[in-house]
Enzyme design. Structure first.
Site, mmCIF file in Angstrom:
data_model
loop_
_atom_site.group_PDB
_atom_site.id
_atom_site.type_symbol
_atom_site.label_atom_id
_atom_site.label_comp_id
_atom_site.label_asym_id
_atom_site.label_seq_id
_atom_site.Cartn_x
_atom_site.Cartn_y
_atom_site.Cartn_z
ATOM 1 N N GLY A 150 -2.037 -7.655 -4.961
ATOM 2 C CA GLY A 150 -2.472 -7.914 -6.328
ATOM 3 C C GLY A 150 -3.696 -7.099 -6.671
ATOM 4 O O GLY A 150 -3.860 -5.974 -6.203
ATOM 5 N N VAL A 155 -8.909 -11.090 -7.760
ATOM 6 C CA VAL A 155 -8.369 -12.236 -7.028
ATOM 7 C C VAL A 155 -8.451 -11.998 -5.520
ATOM 8 O O VAL A 155 -8.611 -12.934 -4.741
ATOM 9 C CB VAL A 155 -6.932 -12.545 -7.480
ATOM 10 C CG1 VAL A 155 -6.300 -13.633 -6.626
ATOM 11 C CG2 VAL A 155 -6.925 -12.973 -8.947
ATOM 12 N N GLU A 200 -3.420 -5.762 -0.167
ATOM 13 C CA GLU A 200 -2.752 -4.615 -0.771
ATOM 14 C C GLU A 200 -3.089 -4.606 -2.255
ATOM 15 O O GLU A 200 -2.551 -5.388 -3.029
ATOM 16 C CB GLU A 200 -1.240 -4.708 -0.549
ATOM 17 C CG GLU A 200 -0.809 -4.649 0.904
ATOM 18 C CD GLU A 200 -1.080 -3.290 1.540
ATOM 19 O OE1 GLU A 200 -1.258 -2.304 0.795
ATOM 20 O OE2 GLU A 200 -1.111 -3.215 2.774
ATOM 21 N N CYS A 206 1.730 -0.096 -8.423
ATOM 22 C CA CYS A 206 0.368 0.069 -7.910
ATOM 23 C C CYS A 206 0.063 1.495 -7.494
ATOM 24 O O CYS A 206 -1.099 1.909 -7.499
ATOM 25 C CB CYS A 206 0.122 -0.892 -6.748
ATOM 26 S SG CYS A 206 1.268 -0.708 -5.372
#
Length: 472
Positions: A203, A207, A225, A259
């Site tokens: 994410g 967070v 990751e 990503c």
């Protein structure tokens, strides 16, 4: 940076009774030996493969509902990728599980040294919404192969895929060692309060800090990751049409919600106009009218669409720029006249907006990287070997693609992971097995000939001098 696993910050939610004690319950399957035999691991990997292949049409429908993915894209980036990982892991189990013999020093001989991989225990896998199937199950392949038990927490922002995973997993995987927990912030918080043996989080960095803080309370190791502003640099020596095609493909895949997508382009000033024109051509060739193309995905929800709409004002849209709220559509957009202080350059874009910024050669590009956070990926397009070599040696990133974007994520032999702000730890292939394993050091020394007598005290005279020679 766009957080992809949850909708909000995590602290403050009350524990959920439905997930309370799951870590201890699943750890029991490891400590009692249920998950350790190679045959058990192989059977679970077979179950995972069957779960995907026997229900392919349902997975395709779920991914289309959540993200507008086409069948082909669903197979290339989600279903097929996980099946391939699981099959390769099953074929490799015997080799991966084997002990590795090592040399022993003269002072300890005769003796035998080895490392032995053993499962870390109960793992928590927190998955994001952008590749909701792949990024939930690819880490699970590693957990199963390593002999771990695991809870998979899919993203609530991909609700159809999450619900299907929760439905099918108990039918194909042993509930003693694999569980799926649906929900949002409350459920994730309740899971994080428990003591896990590994937390695997995919994410955003915001967070991730919450996850890392929760893990630190129990000294739990983490694999994080994350993402970042992964740049593409186009050198004046590059094959400009080929660079444009490959950048466009990597950027428009999953509507930019990847990503490792090229976040923005730095291009040598003298070829900037040519690159923009080739990007325009490549976009038209690959997608035609993106609004009606079956191969162009949609933005996950209205909140992210509005965030992307706000970024469009950061430059001039020379391609695209259209937004349709009802269809969750943001057109593939190429922005020029962008500067580094603009909003689009302050956060991970995570959508189909591609800023193009001219630089003064490889020196100018490397200068932009010196004060930037280390990205998850970096792409250089050049035929000049010296330019490529300088980028390789003078920049730092989780991965480097030379004349290709995104494709390294599909090479299982390569570790996939970030560095610094873009993450820690890596997986895929053998690296997944290693991520969920502890390599236990083992030293065995026979008792028939006790050569250690020479280093037992008292250390006086000849014995002391000999001990110094052996261990000095």
């Amino acid at each position: 940076m766009s957080d992809r696993a949850t909708t909000d910050t995590l602290p403050g939610a009350a524990p959920d009774a439905a997930v309370d004690g799951l870590a201890a319950e699943l750890r029991e399957a490891v400590t009692t030996g249920v998950t350790r035999p190679r045959l058990y691991r192989a059977q679970q990997l077979d179950g995972l493969i069957a779960m995907l292949l026997q229900h392919t049409s349902r997975w395709e429908a779920a991914l289309a509902a959540d993200l507008g993915k086409s069948e082909i894209e669903a197979h290339l980036t989600e279903i097929g990728l996980v099946v391939s990982e699981a099959r390769a892991a099953k074929r490799s189990l015997r080799r991966w599980m084997a002990a590795t013999p090592l040399a022993t020093p003269l002072a300890l001989q005769p003796a035998f040294a080895k490392t032995l991989p053993e499962p870390l225990g109960a793992a928590l896998i927190i998955a994001p919404w952008n590749y909701p199937l792949q990024l939930a199950l690819a880490p699970l392949v590693g957990a199963i192969a390593a002999g771990c038990a695991a809870v998979v927490k899919p993203s609530e922002l991909a609700p159809t895929t999450s619900a299907l995973l929760a439905e099918l997993a108990p039918q194909h995987l042993d509930p003693r060692s694999v569980r799926v927990v649906e929900g949002g912030v409350d459920e994730t918080t309740a899971l994080l309060e428990q003591r896990w043996d590994l937390i695997f989080y995919t994410g955003g960095a915001r967070v991730a800090r919450v996850v890392a803080a929760a893990a630190a309370k129990h000294l739990t190791p983490t694999v994080l990751e994350l993402g970042g502003k992964s740049p593409a640099y186009v050198h004046r020596s590059a094959d400009i049409p080929a660079a444009a095609r490959r950048i466009a493909w990597g950027k428009w895949l999953n509507a930019g919600q990847t990503c490792v997508a090229p976040d923005h382009i730095r291009v040598d000033r003298e070829v900037a106009d040519e690159l923009v024109e080739e990007l325009r051509r490549a976009t038209a060739e690959q997608l035609g009218d993106p609004r009606t193309s079956p191969d162009f995905a949609r933005i996950v929800n209205g909140r992210h669409l509005e965030r992307l709409r706000g970024l469009l004002a950061s430059g001039t849209a020379v391609v695209g720029g259209d937004v349709d709220e009802a269809d969750r559509f943001v057109a593939p957009t190429i922005l020029t006249d962008v500067d580094d202080a603009s909003a689009v350059m302050q956060e991970e874009i995570f959508g189909p907006i591609l800023p193009v910024l001219p630089v003064d050669g490889v020196d100018g590009f490397i200068e932009t990287m010196r004060d930037a956070e280390k990205p998850l990926a970096l792409y250089v397009f050049a035929r000049d070997r010296d330019a490529v070599r300088r980028v390789e040696r003078e920049t730092s990133s989780g991965a480097l693609g030379i004349n290709i974007a995104v494709a390294h994520a599909g090479a299982a032999a390569l570790p996939f992971g970030g560095v610094g702000e873009s993450g820690s730890g890596a997986y895929h292939g053998k690296h997944s097995f290693d991520a969920f394993s502890h390599r236990k050091a083992v030293l065995s020394k026979p008792t028939g000939l006790d050569t250690l007598r020479m280093i037992y005290p008292p250390f006086s005279g000849r014995r002391g001098r000999l001990a110094k020679r052996l261990l000095g």
